[in-house]
Design an enzyme around this catalytic site. Structure first.
Site, short mmCIF file in Angstrom:
data_model
loop_
_atom_site.label_atom_id
_atom_site.label_comp_id
_atom_site.label_asym_id
_atom_site.label_seq_id
_atom_site.Cartn_x
_atom_site.Cartn_y
_atom_site.Cartn_z
N HIS A 134 -5.80 1.74 -4.55
CA HIS A 134 -4.80 1.27 -3.58
C HIS A 134 -4.33 -0.13 -3.87
O HIS A 134 -4.99 -0.90 -4.55
CB HIS A 134 -5.38 1.35 -2.15
N HIS A 143 -2.71 1.15 6.70
CA HIS A 143 -3.03 1.09 5.27
C HIS A 143 -3.20 2.50 4.73
O HIS A 143 -3.68 3.38 5.43
CB HIS A 143 -4.32 0.28 5.05
N CYS A 195 0.81 -1.22 0.00
CA CYS A 195 0.00 0.00 0.00
C CYS A 195 0.84 1.26 0.00
O CYS A 195 0.62 2.16 -0.81
CB CYS A 195 -1.00 -0.01 1.15
#
Length: 124
Positions: free
Chosen positions: A97, A85, A35
């Site tokens: 993402h 994240h 991420c």
């Protein structure tokens, strides 16, 4: 100073990598990124230097509210151990993402998880 044209370009650039693999610790937009590796590599193309860690990235730039959010801003999500994240806001209530090993780089609704923080790293 960045403007809406740059933000549009960031989104278009990020979307080119949809479907590519998620690789833990990776920073390659083609061969696999995690991420923070994804957001770091996308932003690097536009001259924005970010650390390869979602928690550290959340300390870059300035914190904003969801009503101020524009394409190119970063949305952070937290788990039990704090921020874990990060996703790139692409407009229309969506983020792009590097999700996980199963789904790779994909688009989700921006609040598919409750955002912990939203940051403008472009400084505009």
């Amino acid at each position: 100073v960045y403007n809406s044209a740059v933000r549009t370009a960031i989104v278009a650039y990020a979307k080119q990598f949809l479907g590519n693999p998620y690789v833990y610790g990776g920073t390659s937009l083609t061969n696999g990124a995690d991420c923070s590796g994804f957001t770091m590599s996308v932003m690097a193309k536009f001259g924005v230097s970010l650390p390869h860690n979602s928690g550290a990235q959340s300390g870059s730039g300035k914190s904003i509210t969801s009503s101020q959010m524009r394409p190119g801003d970063l949305v952070f999500y937290s788990g039990s151990g704090g921020i874990n994240h990060v996703a790139l806001y692409i407009g229309n209530g969506q983020v792009c993402h590097a999700s996980n090993a199963r789904s790779g780089i994909k688009i989700s609704t921006w609040n598919y998880r409750t955002p912990a923080k939203i940051v403008n790293v472009l400084g505009d």
